[in-house]
Write an enzyme that holds these catalytic residues in place. Sequence first.
Site, mmCIF file in Angstrom:
data_model
loop_
_atom_site.group_PDB
_atom_site.id
_atom_site.type_symbol
_atom_site.label_atom_id
_atom_site.label_comp_id
_atom_site.label_asym_id
_atom_site.label_seq_id
_atom_site.Cartn_x
_atom_site.Cartn_y
_atom_site.Cartn_z
ATOM 1 N N ASP A 277 -43.747 10.761 -2.585
ATOM 2 C CA ASP A 277 -42.580 9.974 -2.207
ATOM 3 C C ASP A 277 -43.106 8.679 -1.578
ATOM 4 O O ASP A 277 -44.314 8.508 -1.355
ATOM 5 C CB ASP A 277 -41.639 10.754 -1.269
ATOM 6 C CG ASP A 277 -40.218 10.180 -1.308
ATOM 7 O OD1 ASP A 277 -40.046 9.043 -1.786
ATOM 8 O OD2 ASP A 277 -39.276 10.866 -0.867
HETATM 9 C C1 BGC Z 1 -36.832 8.413 -1.450
HETATM 10 C C2 BGC Z 1 -36.976 8.885 -2.876
HETATM 11 C C3 BGC Z 1 -36.937 7.716 -3.814
HETATM 12 C C4 BGC Z 1 -38.010 6.738 -3.425
HETATM 13 C C5 BGC Z 1 -38.097 5.537 -4.353
HETATM 14 C C6 BGC Z 1 -37.778 7.280 -1.125
HETATM 15 O O1 BGC Z 1 -37.493 6.716 0.105
HETATM 16 O O2 BGC Z 1 -37.060 9.490 -0.585
HETATM 17 O O3 BGC Z 1 -35.978 9.809 -3.178
HETATM 18 O O4 BGC Z 1 -37.102 8.148 -5.137
HETATM 19 O O5 BGC Z 1 -37.746 6.283 -2.118
HETATM 20 O O6 BGC Z 1 -37.025 4.716 -4.227
#
Ligand code: BGC
Length: 739
Positions: A277
Amino acid sequence: MKLTFKFLLTLAFVITVVLGQHLKDDEIEEKVNELLNQMTFTEKIGQMTQFSGTNKQYEQMIREGKIGSLLNVIGAEENNRLQKIAVEESHLGIPLVIGLDVIHGYRTIFPIPLAASASWDTVLIRKAAEIAAKEAASAGIHWTFAPMVDIARDARWGRIAEGAGEDPFLGSAIARAQVLGFQGEDLADPLTLLACAKHYVGYGAAEGGRDYNTVDFSERTLREIYLPPFRAAVNAGVGTLMSAFNEIGGVPASANQFTLRTILKGEWGFDGFVISDYNSIGELVAHGIAKDQLEAGIKGLTAGVDMDMEGRCYTTAMEALVAEGALSEELINDAVRRILRIKFKLGLFEHPYVDENLQKGLILHRDHIQAALDLARESVVLLKNEKNTLPLNRKKINTIALIGPLADDKDAPLGTWRCEGKREDVVTVYEGLKNTYGGDVTIIYAKGCDVKGNSRSGFNKALKAARKADIVVMVMGESADMSGEAASRADLNLPGVQAELINVIAETKKPVVLVLLNGRPLTLSNVESKVNAIVESWHLGIRHGNAVADVLVGDYNPSGKLTVTFPRSTGQIPIYYNHKNTGRPGDPNNKFSSKYIDLPSLPLYPFGYGLSYTKFKYTGIKVENNRLTTSDDLFVSVNVKNVGKCEGVEIVQLYIQDKTGSVTRPVKELKGFQRVALEAGEQKTVQFRVPVQKLGFYDLDMKYTVEPGDFSVMIGGNSEDGLTTAFKVVSLEQEEKEH
Ligand code: BGC
């Protein structure tokens, strides 16, 4: 328009067929290895690196083979421009894979996932994902960070909006539908997206429902509750997974060898790749298991995270460690192989660019909008309907007072993660009602108050409107920014002074319909008795207002059922239907039983609950054979009759309970569901087939097993009401001995 669309589809089909024949798996492996042999260490690390957005510095890095993937770059032309640098100006010409959070639509915005799950309609959910993929892919996106398949049992957690609710069985069915919808039959099809099941794993179990917070649960809970939707996604062929922000019992998910290597890549044989993530590897430092980014990178890599999203932790500094023998280069090669394999499967080497004209006929195509409306209508859950307040009686109603901060709001329906969704595409409840009624009914609109804040200056106008009306429709709830990431709430009541406004309006004694817009269960105990009907409409996307109007006037009979429990108070959380019995099951007559002294144990609305404008009667539950071996299938049926006056759809749910086991079992577990359409007066026999192998659990040795013994099976319209019967499971040996 129609012709153009058909032409585009045919074109896409032809391209797919041609691409479909492209490379076989062993040819891909050969090409991957060939490429890997030519790569420098820097280029390998580059493939394992993803950055958000772009700038001149990143463009130079792409040229130098230092970036293999981007996220958050929008638009076909821009994506082609960046791809050109990778393909035509870098040493090996390895294409970029470009990702975006396409969660519930790209431009055609569908209901938020929690809402969509309330339809229990895996066919339509799959179609919505397919449409989202088409629109996003035509705009140059290859990869979506969806579906979010986190089980969530805590309504305080804002991200509950992004998933399919609290149940692993339903969550698995929906995860599968979404993966198949996004990825289609062939990843190389230019109108599909690579999917990413996230957030692996346990993210929904954050303590106190506070986003990013600590998670601690047993391996049994991990395997029985949190892993099944991921397993379903892997079985459906998902190409990637995202490792979560949270720790699990002391080990962060993005450094977790057990969940990533042992289970995902080992037990399940997953051959796609894992992305972290956003900076979740970098955050290993804050978690306190790495002293710096390099150490964090080593931990992430060793655990099995193949690509680092915005963490800058996979660095060429690792080369020295490889040279010293402190880090195995094979770990890096394996990660790169996995990433390249997917890039080949996506057909990016053969067709790195998107046809910039593809979007034209696709974006907001009328079939897409129709699907958004269909899913929006199916997502609505009717929670209360005292004395048939709804549907609104066209003959008796001349004037409606439409009150509330969300009645004419074009933002909230888009919900969290609205991608390229635009307010101008949204139909509000006010607009939806006006469209439906034309000039037949007078609608007096008064905002009344804001979603948040404590100004009561609009109360009087709202009160006047209510006094003039035959019925009041109040549209209230949460704005879009109150759910989703980093939007946990400690108080789940209607925010601001909305509940107070309901109280003021209720004093007029006019019938009141409360329409809720929200991204999570709210606690409604303080307003529930003040209103005559409650329509849960979540954040339904661009056709929000039409769907709600259709339900209010009875052009559509609601069929949605909750996929998450609505507590009476936040103090009841966590509250979910498939809980354990405990040694002292809650008993209102016994002080020393498991309960609260100031609240009932039951929720306000249970999992699986939702009303219809008609009534369904269940009779005659029957198991075909009440003695089964562990390799048999359970066949069980029930008669469901529409005993009301209009046609309707009932979501028939099957729950089982394993009465006695070597470890404790939940009081019930969903093991089947069907959407059944019935005309008024019509009866159908609904039959379920459940393989006994699906009734197992993880035993004392953490082995999946089906234990012989007594089971009960309940079929009904929600998790609290139904008809029950019993059956027995015997072991194969016992069966042979006795027969
Ligand atoms: C979130 C994810 C997301 C990623 C990219 C993160 O802050 O937890 O779910 O896919 O950002 O945008």
